[in-house]
Structures are given as C-alpha cells and as structure tokens.
Motif scaffolding. Structure first.
Motif, PDB file in Angstrom:
ATOM      1  N   ALA A 143       0.837  -1.209   0.000  1.00 46.84           N
ATOM      2  CA  ALA A 143       0.000   0.000   0.000  1.00 46.84           C
ATOM      3  C   ALA A 143       0.870   1.256   0.000  1.00 46.84           C
ATOM      4  O   ALA A 143       0.575   2.224  -0.715  1.00 46.84           O
ATOM      5  CB  ALA A 143      -0.933  -0.007   1.208  1.00 46.84           C
ATOM      6  N   LYS A 144       1.959   1.260   0.765  1.00 48.47           N
ATOM      7  CA  LYS A 144       2.870   2.417   0.782  1.00 48.47           C
ATOM      8  C   LYS A 144       3.490   2.663  -0.587  1.00 48.47           C
ATOM      9  O   LYS A 144       3.814   3.796  -0.932  1.00 48.47           O
ATOM     10  CB  LYS A 144       3.974   2.215   1.820  1.00 48.47           C
ATOM     11  N   LEU A 145       3.668   1.599  -1.358  1.00 46.84           N
ATOM     12  CA  LEU A 145       4.228   1.713  -2.705  1.00 46.84           C
ATOM     13  C   LEU A 145       3.180   2.105  -3.748  1.00 46.84           C
ATOM     14  O   LEU A 145       3.524   2.391  -4.892  1.00 46.84           O
ATOM     15  CB  LEU A 145       4.873   0.387  -3.119  1.00 46.84           C
ATOM     16  N   GLY A 146       1.906   2.081  -3.352  1.00 42.30           N
ATOM     17  CA  GLY A 146       0.831   2.448  -4.274  1.00 42.30           C
ATOM     18  C   GLY A 146       0.146   1.286  -4.967  1.00 42.30           C
ATOM     19  O   GLY A 146      -0.683   1.487  -5.854  1.00 42.30           O
ATOM     20  N   PHE A 147       0.475   0.052  -4.592  1.00 44.43           N
ATOM     21  CA  PHE A 147      -0.175  -1.112  -5.190  1.00 44.43           C
ATOM     22  C   PHE A 147      -1.650  -1.136  -4.798  1.00 44.43           C
ATOM     23  O   PHE A 147      -2.005  -0.784  -3.686  1.00 44.43           O
ATOM     24  CB  PHE A 147       0.497  -2.410  -4.720  1.00 44.43           C
ATOM     25  N   ILE A 148      -2.488  -1.596  -5.711  1.00 50.17           N
ATOM     26  CA  ILE A 148      -3.929  -1.730  -5.498  1.00 50.17           C
ATOM     27  C   ILE A 148      -4.283  -3.215  -5.508  1.00 50.17           C
ATOM     28  O   ILE A 148      -3.919  -3.940  -6.443  1.00 50.17           O
ATOM     29  CB  ILE A 148      -4.737  -1.011  -6.603  1.00 50.17           C
ATOM     30  N   GLU A 149      -5.005  -3.641  -4.472  1.00 48.69           N
ATOM     31  CA  GLU A 149      -5.387  -5.052  -4.414  1.00 48.69           C
ATOM     32  C   GLU A 149      -6.410  -5.373  -5.486  1.00 48.69           C
ATOM     33  O   GLU A 149      -7.373  -4.634  -5.696  1.00 48.69           O
ATOM     34  CB  GLU A 149      -5.934  -5.407  -3.028  1.00 48.69           C
ATOM     35  N   GLN A 150      -6.177  -6.493  -6.182  1.00 49.87           N
ATOM     36  CA  GLN A 150      -7.041  -6.939  -7.268  1.00 49.87           C
ATOM     37  C   GLN A 150      -7.973  -8.067  -6.838  1.00 49.87           C
ATOM     38  O   GLN A 150      -8.845  -8.462  -7.606  1.00 49.87           O
ATOM     39  CB  GLN A 150      -6.181  -7.438  -8.437  1.00 49.87           C
ATOM     40  N   GLY A 151      -7.767  -8.611  -5.647  1.00 50.96           N
ATOM     41  CA  GLY A 151      -8.575  -9.723  -5.175  1.00 50.96           C
ATOM     42  C   GLY A 151      -7.704 -10.915  -4.835  1.00 50.96           C
ATOM     43  O   GLY A 151      -6.487 -10.801  -4.702  1.00 50.96           O
ATOM     44  N   GLN A 152      -8.364 -12.057  -4.690  1.00 53.67           N
ATOM     45  CA  GLN A 152      -7.661 -13.290  -4.354  1.00 53.67           C
ATOM     46  C   GLN A 152      -7.734 -14.256  -5.538  1.00 53.67           C
ATOM     47  O   GLN A 152      -8.737 -14.304  -6.234  1.00 53.67           O
ATOM     48  CB  GLN A 152      -8.299 -13.955  -3.134  1.00 53.67           C
ATOM     49  N   GLU A 153      -6.637 -14.996  -5.714  1.00 55.70           N
ATOM     50  CA  GLU A 153      -6.595 -15.995  -6.781  1.00 55.70           C
ATOM     51  C   GLU A 153      -5.868 -17.229  -6.289  1.00 55.70           C
ATOM     52  O   GLU A 153      -4.932 -17.128  -5.501  1.00 55.70           O
ATOM     53  CB  GLU A 153      -5.840 -15.457  -8.004  1.00 55.70           C
ATOM     54  N   GLN A 154      -6.299 -18.361  -6.784  1.00 58.69           N
ATOM     55  CA  GLN A 154      -5.567 -19.604  -6.571  1.00 58.69           C
ATOM     56  C   GLN A 154      -4.586 -19.725  -7.725  1.00 58.69           C
ATOM     57  O   GLN A 154      -4.971 -20.031  -8.845  1.00 58.69           O
ATOM     58  CB  GLN A 154      -6.505 -20.810  -6.518  1.00 58.69           C
ATOM     59  N   LEU A 155      -3.323 -19.421  -7.472  1.00 61.91           N
ATOM     60  CA  LEU A 155      -2.313 -19.430  -8.525  1.00 61.91           C
ATOM     61  C   LEU A 155      -1.683 -20.812  -8.644  1.00 61.91           C
ATOM     62  O   LEU A 155      -1.450 -21.482  -7.640  1.00 61.91           O
ATOM     63  CB  LEU A 155      -1.234 -18.389  -8.227  1.00 61.91           C
ATOM     64  N   GLU A 156      -1.407 -21.196  -9.877  1.00 60.33           N
ATOM     65  CA  GLU A 156      -0.769 -22.479 -10.128  1.00 60.33           C
ATOM     66  C   GLU A 156       0.570 -22.536  -9.394  1.00 60.33           C
ATOM     67  O   GLU A 156       1.347 -21.587  -9.410  1.00 60.33           O
ATOM     68  CB  GLU A 156      -0.542 -22.660 -11.632  1.00 60.33           C
ATOM     69  N   GLY A 157       0.798 -23.649  -8.713  1.00 59.47           N
ATOM     70  CA  GLY A 157       2.045 -23.829  -7.987  1.00 59.47           C
ATOM     71  C   GLY A 157       1.974 -23.412  -6.534  1.00 59.47           C
ATOM     72  O   GLY A 157       2.962 -23.530  -5.812  1.00 59.47           O
ATOM     73  N   TYR A 158       0.830 -22.905  -6.091  1.00 57.42           N
ATOM     74  CA  TYR A 158       0.664 -22.487  -4.701  1.00 57.42           C
ATOM     75  C   TYR A 158      -0.428 -23.320  -4.053  1.00 57.42           C
ATOM     76  O   TYR A 158      -1.459 -23.589  -4.666  1.00 57.42           O
ATOM     77  CB  TYR A 158       0.310 -20.994  -4.619  1.00 57.42           C
ATOM     78  N   ASN A 159      -0.216 -23.686  -2.792  1.00 56.61           N
ATOM     79  CA  ASN A 159      -1.182 -24.521  -2.076  1.00 56.61           C
ATOM     80  C   ASN A 159      -2.398 -23.734  -1.609  1.00 56.61           C
ATOM     81  O   ASN A 159      -3.486 -24.283  -1.491  1.00 56.61           O
ATOM     82  CB  ASN A 159      -0.526 -25.196  -0.870  1.00 56.61           C
ATOM     83  N   GLU A 160      -2.207 -22.463  -1.302  1.00 59.88           N
ATOM     84  CA  GLU A 160      -3.274 -21.618  -0.774  1.00 59.88           C
ATOM     85  C   GLU A 160      -3.531 -20.474  -1.750  1.00 59.88           C
ATOM     86  O   GLU A 160      -2.644 -20.091  -2.514  1.00 59.88           O
ATOM     87  CB  GLU A 160      -2.853 -21.037   0.585  1.00 59.88           C
ATOM     88  N   PRO A 161      -4.726 -19.882  -1.705  1.00 56.27           N
ATOM     89  CA  PRO A 161      -4.967 -18.694  -2.520  1.00 56.27           C
ATOM     90  C   PRO A 161      -4.003 -17.562  -2.122  1.00 56.27           C
ATOM     91  O   PRO A 161      -3.500 -17.527  -0.995  1.00 56.27           O
ATOM     92  CB  PRO A 161      -6.407 -18.305  -2.188  1.00 56.27           C
ATOM     93  N   SER A 162      -3.766 -16.643  -3.036  1.00 56.36           N
ATOM     94  CA  SER A 162      -2.912 -15.481  -2.806  1.00 56.36           C
ATOM     95  C   SER A 162      -3.716 -14.208  -2.998  1.00 56.36           C
ATOM     96  O   SER A 162      -4.652 -14.168  -3.795  1.00 56.36           O
ATOM     97  CB  SER A 162      -1.746 -15.460  -3.800  1.00 56.36           C
TER      98      SER A 162
END
Length: 169
Positions: A143-162
């Motif tokens: 947030a300090k860098l100005g990033f905006i959250e886009q939501g949550q996704e289950q990305l390939e290669g990850y056990n949990e959503p990100s």
C-alpha cells in the motif's frame, strides 16, 4: 553484478558464495509461513535452488530476485527483486528479509528501488505482487508503494490462494 543503490542499501545478483545466507533465509519462519517451503535443507540444496530460481532468471530474463546488502558494512539482510512468474500475466515484485533485520525499513527501501528500476531501467508499465492471505506487513508495504489489491486468486504452484496486487508505473 551490481543492480542498484538506495540510500542505505545495495542490490546485486546473488552468487554461489551466498548459499549459506540463502539456506538460512528460505528456512526463516516468516518465509515458510508467508512464501513456501522450498525443501532447502543443505548447502547443496541451496545452490540447486539458487540455480533454478535465481541464476537462471538472471541469464534468461536479465532480472530476478537480488541480494540486499547494507551499504555501510556489506551485511546481507534479505532479497528483493523483479520476477516473471508463469502464474501471473505481468512481472511482479517480491522481497524477504531475515527476521533480525525486519522493522528497519529495509524492505520498503529495497522495494522502492526495485519499482524505480522496473519503471526507469526496464521501461515496464505495470508491476504485480502477491502475498499470503494473512500477511499484514506485506499488505501495508505494498500500500505504501501504491499497489492496489485486485482480489484473491488460486495461482498455479501455490497450495493456498494469494492476494494479488497491481501497480501502474
């Protein structure tokens, strides 16, 4: 190879001589909780991990996750850098510090340097970032860098959503 300097930090490519540091970093409780367990348990494992995860990206992409050193004494404090993950449509920023160096603003300072490098040296227009679902310090840093959250996704290669973030440069 030197990449960039900030007020207190220097970022450079990791080398095979950094294997003891990498072994320690990827086994930190914060890394294991918020990133993943790469199964790196020995120096040989650390070298193999660095070859596949770091050195290969330097050769093939010209960027990657870089060693973060204090400029005043050369102490390695963590990693920060830019990477193109297959699971994301655009390059992203990532960072991790040894716990003993957290809380001093190093991650934010290194990440600001990497954002500027992506924009000014690489000419990128967008950066992404991902965090674990429950990682308030990383969410606050983004947030300090100005990033905006886009939501949550289950990305390939990850056990949990990100949690997925985006920044227009």
């Amino acid at each position: 190879m030197h990449i960039l300097d900030t007020q207190r930090l220097a970022l450079r490519e990791f080398t095979p001589q950094d294997a003891p540091f990498l072994l320690r970093l990827v086994n930190e409780p914060g890394w294991l909780r918020n990133i993943n367990d790469p199964g790196v348990r020995t120096l040989d494992d650390a070298l193999a991990w660095a070859e596949g995860r770091l050195f290969k990206a330097y050769r093939e992409l010209g960027h990657g996750f870089w060693a973060v050193e204090r400029r005043d004494d050369g102490t390695l404090v963590g990693m920060c850098g830019l990477f193109k993950r297959p699971a994301l449509p655009e390059p992203d920023i990532g960072y991790a510090l040894l716990a003993e160096h957290e809380g001093r603003g190093y991650a934010l300072e290194a990440a600001r340097g990497c954002v500027a490098h992506a924009r000014d040296a690489l000419g990128w227009k967008t950066l992404m970032a991902i965090t674990a679902l429950d990682n308030p310090p990383s969410v606050a840093l983004l947030a300090k860098l100005g990033f905006i959250e886009q939501g949550q996704e289950q990305l390939e290669g990850y056990n949990e959503p990100s949690r997925v973030f985006r920044l227009a440069l």
